[in-house]
Design a protein around this motif. Structure first.
Motif, PDB file in Angstrom:
ATOM      1  N   LEU A   1       0.887  -1.295   0.048  1.00  0.00           N
ATOM      2  CA  LEU A   1       0.079  -0.001  -0.164  1.00  0.00           C
ATOM      3  C   LEU A   1       0.872   1.146  -0.082  1.00  0.00           C
ATOM      4  CD1 LEU A   1      -2.640   1.233  -0.045  1.00  0.00           C
ATOM      5  CD2 LEU A   1      -2.741   1.188   2.586  1.00  0.00           C
ATOM      6  N   LEU A   2       1.843   1.278   0.799  1.00  0.00           N
ATOM      7  CA  LEU A   2       2.866   2.577   0.929  1.00  0.00           C
ATOM      8  C   LEU A   2       3.474   2.655  -0.581  1.00  0.00           C
ATOM      9  CD1 LEU A   2       4.154   4.604   2.519  1.00  0.00           C
ATOM     10  CD2 LEU A   2       6.016   2.958   2.892  1.00  0.00           C
ATOM     11  N   GLY A   3       3.890   1.544  -1.277  1.00  0.00           N
ATOM     12  CA  GLY A   3       4.370   1.611  -2.709  1.00  0.00           C
ATOM     13  C   GLY A   3       3.198   2.313  -3.500  1.00  0.00           C
ATOM     14  N   ALA A   4       2.157   1.743  -3.414  1.00  0.00           N
ATOM     15  CA  ALA A   4       1.119   2.555  -4.317  1.00  0.00           C
ATOM     16  C   ALA A   4       0.781   3.929  -4.058  1.00  0.00           C
ATOM     17  CB  ALA A   4      -0.273   1.657  -4.246  1.00  0.00           C
ATOM     18  N   PHE A   5       0.919   4.115  -2.761  1.00  0.00           N
ATOM     19  CA  PHE A   5       0.671   5.623  -2.530  1.00  0.00           C
ATOM     20  C   PHE A   5       2.032   6.544  -3.025  1.00  0.00           C
ATOM     21  CE2 PHE A   5      -1.573   4.658   1.803  1.00  0.00           C
ATOM     22  CZ  PHE A   5      -2.673   4.922   1.193  1.00  0.00           C
TER      23      PHE A   5
ATOM     24  N   GLY B   1       3.748   5.886  -5.299  1.00  0.00           N
ATOM     25  CA  GLY B   1       3.738   5.666  -6.873  1.00  0.00           C
ATOM     26  C   GLY B   1       2.674   6.459  -7.559  1.00  0.00           C
ATOM     27  N   TYR B   2       1.748   7.211  -6.573  1.00  0.00           N
ATOM     28  CA  TYR B   2       0.722   7.842  -6.743  1.00  0.00           C
ATOM     29  C   TYR B   2      -0.339   7.091  -7.843  1.00  0.00           C
ATOM     30  CZ  TYR B   2      -2.228  12.057  -6.538  1.00  0.00           C
ATOM     31  OH  TYR B   2      -3.334  12.863  -6.054  1.00  0.00           O
ATOM     32  N   ASP B   3      -0.453   5.716  -7.493  1.00  0.00           N
ATOM     33  CA  ASP B   3      -1.358   4.878  -8.263  1.00  0.00           C
ATOM     34  C   ASP B   3      -2.625   4.626  -7.178  1.00  0.00           C
ATOM     35  OD1 ASP B   3      -2.545   2.805  -9.453  1.00  0.00           O
ATOM     36  OD2 ASP B   3      -0.828   1.817 -10.141  1.00  0.00           O
ATOM     37  N   GLU B   4      -3.654   5.656  -7.580  1.00  0.00           N
ATOM     38  CA  GLU B   4      -4.709   5.109  -6.577  1.00  0.00           C
ATOM     39  C   GLU B   4      -5.544   4.081  -6.675  1.00  0.00           C
ATOM     40  OE1 GLU B   4      -8.655   7.813  -4.786  1.00  0.00           O
ATOM     41  OE2 GLU B   4      -7.450   8.981  -6.459  1.00  0.00           O
ATOM     42  N   ALA B   5      -5.430   3.740  -8.173  1.00  0.00           N
ATOM     43  CA  ALA B   5      -6.187   2.267  -8.331  1.00  0.00           C
ATOM     44  C   ALA B   5      -5.786   1.221  -7.502  1.00  0.00           C
ATOM     45  CB  ALA B   5      -6.495   2.224  -9.704  1.00  0.00           C
ATOM     46  N   ALA B   6      -4.231   0.976  -7.688  1.00  0.00           N
ATOM     47  CA  ALA B   6      -3.706   0.117  -7.024  1.00  0.00           C
ATOM     48  C   ALA B   6      -3.858   0.117  -5.699  1.00  0.00           C
ATOM     49  CB  ALA B   6      -1.979   0.050  -7.365  1.00  0.00           C
ATOM     50  N   ALA B   7      -3.675   1.267  -4.865  1.00  0.00           N
ATOM     51  CA  ALA B   7      -4.057   1.452  -3.554  1.00  0.00           C
ATOM     52  C   ALA B   7      -5.388   1.199  -3.242  1.00  0.00           C
ATOM     53  CB  ALA B   7      -3.970   2.988  -3.231  1.00  0.00           C
ATOM     54  N   ILE B   8      -6.451   1.359  -3.853  1.00  0.00           N
ATOM     55  CA  ILE B   8      -7.861   0.814  -3.431  1.00  0.00           C
ATOM     56  C   ILE B   8      -7.773  -0.783  -3.545  1.00  0.00           C
ATOM     57  CG2 ILE B   8      -9.908   0.600  -4.358  1.00  0.00           C
ATOM     58  CD1 ILE B   8      -9.678   3.699  -5.320  1.00  0.00           C
ATOM     59  N   VAL B   9      -7.167  -1.297  -4.563  1.00  0.00           N
ATOM     60  CA  VAL B   9      -7.173  -2.639  -4.534  1.00  0.00           C
ATOM     61  C   VAL B   9      -6.414  -3.307  -3.355  1.00  0.00           C
ATOM     62  CG1 VAL B   9      -6.129  -4.706  -5.665  1.00  0.00           C
ATOM     63  CG2 VAL B   9      -7.544  -3.026  -7.173  1.00  0.00           C
TER      64      VAL B   9
END
Length: 255
Positions: A122-126, A128-136
């Motif tokens: 989740l930290l990596g998704a944040f 990387g500013y990848d909101e879709a990945a963060a939601i998943v």
């Protein structure tokens, strides 16, 4: 001198206490929340974030102080959306308004939870500013109490430290800091600590030897100062207002 502030999360908790204090001091406050605010916007959505910026633009071209206090503590993806992406959209969207001020300041409400374990994916998704990945990823860890909250708060604190010294912030005269409270007597906490065993468990996790659990007004005073013109040289800092929790948990290990 009267200043113009934008406070997100202004309808409850620390945001409300900060709004009340700034108004009492004679400042103009543009409150932002999902209801009962000058600007009604849902920061969990891209549309809501744009609505915030557009609404501020209709009211003023200059923001002297920005206080990002909106946040959630639910074990749900919406916490990631509001706490991280909503906060960053607010900071980035209103930075040009801050740049028009003679003494611009921005403060983010983090948490002592930045000290707790973060979920690496989740930290990596944040970051990387990848909101879709963060939601998943957030959806996948809803069974881990507090993981989404602590990771979102760590991510936003890291963003503050990374960006505060840059030309867009410090170079433009904008001080950018984060306040990290320990436990604060908000409605959510007050309900939880009615049970003595819950109170003991919470204070074991977040020990607060100085004066115990804080009140929202205690945090509001600090937010107002760091967002005010008196703060001339403090930037890029995570300021713990936690009754000694950070010192108790980490000691001198970070010096």
């Amino acid at each position: 001198m009267s200043r113009t502030y934008v406070v997100t999360g202004s309808a409850s908790g620390i945001g409300q206490a900060t709004t009340n204090l700034l108004v009492k001091l004679g400042h103009t406050v543009i409150g932002v929340d999902r209801s009962h605010a000058n600007i009604v916007a849902d920061l969990s959505t891209a549309d809501g974030r744009k609505e915030l910026v557009d609404a501020v633009a209709k009211l003023t071209d200059t923001v002297d102080g920005l206080i990002c206090a909106a946040g959630l503590g639910l074990d749900a993806p919406v916490t990631a959306q509001v706490n991280y992406y909503g906060t960053l959209a607010t900071l980035i969207g209103l930075r040009p308004f801050l740049a028009n001020s003679a003494a611009p300041r921005a403060v983010v409400l983090a948490s002592v939870a930045v000290l707790f374990d973060a979920d690496a994916d989740l930290l990596g998704a944040f970051e990387g500013y990848d909101e879709a990945a963060a939601i998943v990823r957030a959806e996948a860890i809803t069974d881990q109490p507090g993981a989404i909250y602590s990771t979102s708060k760590r991510a936003v604190a890291r963003w503050v430290k990374r960006h505060a010294p840059t030309s867009e912030w410090a170079g433009a005269g904008i001080a950018l800091n984060a306040i990290a409270p320990g436990m604060v007597m908000t409605p959510m906490i007050s309900e939880q600590i009615k049970l003595p065993e819950v109170r003991r468990a919470m204070l074991e996790r977040v020990p607060m030897p100085l004066n115990g659990i804080a009140e929202a007004d205690d945090i509001a005073r600090a937010l107002a100062w760091f967002a005010g013109p008196e703060n001339t040289h403090i930037t890029g800092q995570i300021i713990y207002i936690d009754g000694g929790a950070e010192a108790s948990l980490r000691g001198v290990g970070t010096l």
